[in-house]
Scaffold this active site. Structure first.
Site, short mmCIF file in Angstrom:
data_model
loop_
_atom_site.label_atom_id
_atom_site.label_comp_id
_atom_site.label_asym_id
_atom_site.label_seq_id
_atom_site.Cartn_x
_atom_site.Cartn_y
_atom_site.Cartn_z
N ASP A 102 0.84 -1.20 0.00
CA ASP A 102 0.00 0.00 0.00
C ASP A 102 0.87 1.24 0.00
O ASP A 102 2.01 1.23 0.49
CB ASP A 102 -0.97 -0.01 1.19
CG ASP A 102 -0.27 0.05 2.54
OD1 ASP A 102 0.71 -0.70 2.71
OD2 ASP A 102 -0.71 0.82 3.42
N ASP A 133 9.04 3.72 -1.20
CA ASP A 133 8.33 3.23 0.00
C ASP A 133 7.04 2.52 -0.40
O ASP A 133 6.00 3.15 -0.52
CB ASP A 133 8.05 4.41 0.92
CG ASP A 133 7.47 4.00 2.26
OD1 ASP A 133 7.52 2.81 2.61
OD2 ASP A 133 6.96 4.89 2.96
N GLU A 166 0.12 -0.84 5.91
CA GLU A 166 1.19 -0.23 6.70
C GLU A 166 1.06 1.28 6.74
O GLU A 166 1.35 1.91 7.75
CB GLU A 166 2.54 -0.63 6.11
CG GLU A 166 3.71 -0.44 7.06
CD GLU A 166 4.31 0.96 7.04
OE1 GLU A 166 5.10 1.28 7.95
OE2 GLU A 166 4.00 1.74 6.11
N GLU A 167 0.60 1.88 5.64
CA GLU A 167 0.46 3.34 5.58
C GLU A 167 -0.84 3.82 6.20
O GLU A 167 -1.07 5.02 6.30
CB GLU A 167 0.53 3.81 4.12
CG GLU A 167 1.83 3.47 3.40
CD GLU A 167 3.02 4.27 3.88
OE1 GLU A 167 2.88 5.02 4.87
OE2 GLU A 167 4.10 4.15 3.27
N GLU A 195 11.83 -2.07 4.55
CA GLU A 195 11.62 -0.62 4.50
C GLU A 195 12.91 0.10 4.12
O GLU A 195 14.01 -0.37 4.44
CB GLU A 195 11.17 -0.12 5.88
CG GLU A 195 9.75 -0.48 6.26
CD GLU A 195 8.72 0.45 5.66
OE1 GLU A 195 9.09 1.33 4.87
OE2 GLU A 195 7.53 0.27 5.99
N HIS A 384 7.24 9.38 -0.03
CA HIS A 384 6.01 10.16 0.11
C HIS A 384 6.05 11.49 -0.64
O HIS A 384 5.11 12.28 -0.53
CB HIS A 384 5.69 10.43 1.58
CG HIS A 384 5.36 9.19 2.36
ND1 HIS A 384 4.71 9.22 3.57
CD2 HIS A 384 5.60 7.87 2.12
CE1 HIS A 384 4.55 7.99 4.05
NE2 HIS A 384 5.10 7.15 3.16
#
EC number: 3.5.1.18
Length: 411
Positions: A102, A133, A166-167, A195, A384
């Site tokens: 995700d 990410d 996870e997000e 990660e 991000h």
């Protein structure tokens, strides 16, 4: 040299699909069954913004099944999750990988140089949401695991746990996978979370732990009244400011063997009052504490509650506290597992990585209760951001690192 076509998203005005030439891996290293960079691009084209699956887990499950992995979808409360194992359940040596497909929303898509879900590669760089990410990390460990599958010893097994949460709230992702594994008698011996772990270049850093994170909502209740007659009021703001002043006057600690000092940040103060001549009845503050192993959730709650009781007794303003801890601090002490990964990274990159516990939280906070866990992945520079991107060769290098770790672990 091999050639393949990149297809931009429908509606993208970047022209016709172009064939891009990529250099093969070094002739001294046999190519993996799956090109991790190519798989990264394919995963980016799956628009899996939390909690949407977007086709990413479907793609991975198909590849893993074709390689002989037993797979299970472990979806819970609408959250998509994938479990995959190659080798016998309960094998004496079971190496695990964990990651998420995700991604956060792309924001204003017009601000992107290339569409956020195009997965286009330009001049050796793959563009798109999740490039850093962490669809690249998932692609790298999937490629390494599939390549290792043919060489697994009889007492060895590989487990991949991949979540779509996870997000997001992280309530039904890796937690759900671990709950399911416990019920099914599945167990990892050790685990790498893929990660991004390197600040600026490959080999700089690996994470052997994380600080805990706890949020507090502190509400002070006084007596409302006219600002010209303060003797008839009890100003909750004055009491709350005093409370926060004591909290922030001194650091929580000076750091510990593996951790930097804990940090406390006041993030909001609010009364809802827009009038200057009214003393409000209530005032609320929000704060976050990132804490090391000198503290626990219980010790911090006690510390803040005791201070509230002291200020309440001095001012007559009552306090209520609400706490939400998303993860406690942990550390995987250096030993054979940490040493193996560190040595492989040093050999592959020429840099001995720093052992770190810095940064925010990750799903390693859940896995640490299951087995020893560490984090090693790509450079996190563009996480991000608009124009998130990753060098294709960096993804391939990460896949080679993971493959070498597996060789060392099972040798």
């Amino acid at each position: 040299m091999r050639r393949f076509c990149r297809h931009p998203l429908a509606g993208w005005k970047g022209g016709q699909p172009k064939c891009i030439a990529l250099e093969n891996q070094s002739q001294s290293e046999p190519a993996m069954n799956i090109d991790a960079a190519d798989l990264t691009a394919q995963l980016i084209r799956c628009p899996s913004v939390t909690p949407e699956e977007g086709g990413a887990l479907v793609l991975l499950e198909g590849l893993l099944r074709a390689a002989g992995f037993e797979t299970h979808r472990v979806d819970r409360n609408g959250t998509p999750n994938l479990f995959a194992r190659k080798g016998a359940k309960g094998a004496a040596r079971t190496f695990g990988f964990n990651g998420h497909t995700d991604v956060v929303p792309p924001g204003n898509e017009a601000s992107w140089t290339h569409p956020p879900f195009s997965g286009v590669e330009v001049d050796g760089v793959i563009w798109g949401r999740g490039a850093t990410d962490m669809k690249s990390g998932v692609a790298a460990f999937t490629a390494a695991a599939i390549d290792m599958a043919k060489d697994l010893p009889g007492d060895g097994a590989l487990i991949l746990t991949i979540t779509g949460d996870e997000e997001g709230p992280s309530k039904d992702g890796t937690v759900a996978l671990l709950d399911w594994m416990k019920a099914q008698g599945e167990q990892m011996s050790v685990c790498i979370v893929g990660e991004p772990s390197n600040p600026t270049k490959m080999g700089e850093m690996m994470k052997i732990g994380r600080r805990g994170s706890i949020n507090f909502k502190i509400t002070a209740k006084g007596v409302q009244g006219h600002a010209a007659y303060p003797h008839l009021t009890k100003n909750p703001l004055h009491a709350l400011i005093r409370y926060l002043g004591v909290l922030t006057a001194e650091p929580l600690d000076q750091g510990t063997a593996h951790f930097e000092p804990s940090g406390l940040q006041v993030t909001s103060i609010d009364t809802g009052n827009k009038t200057t001549n009214i003393v409000p009845e209530r005032a609320t503050a929000l704060l976050n504490i990132r804490f090391n192993d000198a503290h626990s959730e219980a010790s911090l709650v006690t510390r803040l509650t005791d201070l509230a009781a002291t200020i309440e007794a001095e001012t007559g303003v009552s306090f209520t506290l609400e706490a939400d801890c998303s993860g406690t601090s942990f550390v995987t002490e250096p030993g054979p597992f940490v040493d193996l990964v560190r040595a492989v990274v040093a050999r592959e990159t020429g840099i001995t990585p720093k052992l770190s516990t810095s940064g925010g939280t990750s799903d390693a906070r859940f896995i640490q209760n299951h087995c020893p866990v560490l984090e090693y992945g790509l450079v996190g520079r563009f996480m991000h951001e608009v124009d998130e991107r990753v060098p294709a060769e960096q993804v391939r290098q990460l896949a080679r690192i993971y493959r070498s770790v597996l060789d060392g672990y099972f040798s």
